[in-house]
Write an enzyme that holds these catalytic residues in place. Structure first.
Site, PDB file in Angstrom:
ATOM      1  N   SER A 128     -12.382  76.324   3.721  1.00 48.43           N
ATOM      2  CA  SER A 128     -13.026  76.830   4.935  1.00 48.43           C
ATOM      3  C   SER A 128     -14.039  75.792   5.401  1.00 48.43           C
ATOM      4  CB  SER A 128     -13.749  78.150   4.624  1.00 48.43           C
ATOM      5  OG  SER A 128     -14.648  78.504   5.653  1.00 48.43           O
ATOM      6  N   TYR A 141     -20.543  83.242   0.194  1.00 47.53           N
ATOM      7  CA  TYR A 141     -19.210  82.769   0.594  1.00 47.53           C
ATOM      8  C   TYR A 141     -19.145  81.247   0.543  1.00 47.53           C
ATOM      9  CZ  TYR A 141     -15.001  82.104   3.427  1.00 47.53           C
ATOM     10  OH  TYR A 141     -13.760  81.722   3.889  1.00 47.53           O
TER      11      TYR A 141
END
Length: 224
Positions: A128, A141
């Site tokens: 990501s 995250y």
């Protein structure tokens, strides 16, 4: 399975994982990993040579992979995102995020290393943009995605006969992104994001690079 190369894709019931499975299906027999058995079966029905592999990745065991003797491609797409400020997220959020996004990836890879070694295979970690920079509210995250990068880098050094690629997509039009936008208090605007198919094409580019080429990292961002 046929004599074609074999790929295993996690998170294949929807989003980027399903798109990666569809991109690989013309040239590979694909094992579709995920928890939603109905969705996996529906995707498998579309793709000749594909079959569902229902699994809870946080509890995967040797018995789950004993039928995989040779594996040419392993694509890690499964992941979770629970956003919130550090002051508001208790330890169980951090543990759950790390368990799904890092520990499960490491364990599945470890269990499949004999099959990957037999094929001189390729491991792709769909990471990501949060694995490259951190924003407020993204601590747990992003920490998991930075750890996923470290895992991929270590694997590349430890298993020189394998190819290992990290793909860093920007915002992508998936259900996860819908949840992110709810957290951020903004609209879900898929026309401004990458499509899952664009991310899948990047994965395919890494997988189909010539035998003399090793694409170690790919960063993809929406043009808009």
């Amino acid at each position: 399975m046929s004599e074609r190369p074999t790929a295993l894709v996690t998170g294949a019931s929807r989003g980027v994982g399903a798109a990666v499975a569809r991109a690989l299906a013309p040239t590979h027999d694909v094992l579709l990993g995920g928890r939603d058995e109905a969705a996996l079966a529906a995707t498998a029905a579309e793709l000749p040579g594909a079959r569902p592999w229902p699994v809870e990745l946080t509890r995967v065991t040797q018995a789950d992979v004993e039928h995989v003797e040779r594996l040419d491609v392993l694509v890690h797409c499964a992941g979770i995102s629970e956003l919130g400020r550090i002051a508001d997220q208790p330890a169980d959020v951090w543990r759950r995020t790390m368990d799904v996004n890092v520990v499960a990836v490491a364990e599945l890879t470890r269990l499949l290393l004999p099959a990957l070694r037999r094929a001189g295979g390729h491991v792709v970690c769909v990471n990501s943009g949060a694995g490259q920079r951190v924003n407020p509210g993204w601590g747990s995250y992003s920490a998991s995605k930075f750890a996923l990068k470290a895992l991929a880098d270590a694997l590349r050094l430890e298993e020189p006969e394998l190819r290992v690629t990290t793909v860093y997509p920007g915002r992508t039009a998936t259900d996860m992104q819908r949840g992110v936008r709810e957290f951020e208090g903004g609209d879900f605007e898929p026309e401004r994001y990458l499509t899952p198919e664009s991310v899948a094409r990047a994965v395919l580019a890494a997988v189909t690079a010539g035998p003399d080429a090793h694409l170690t990292e790919l960063t993809i961002r929406p043009r808009g």
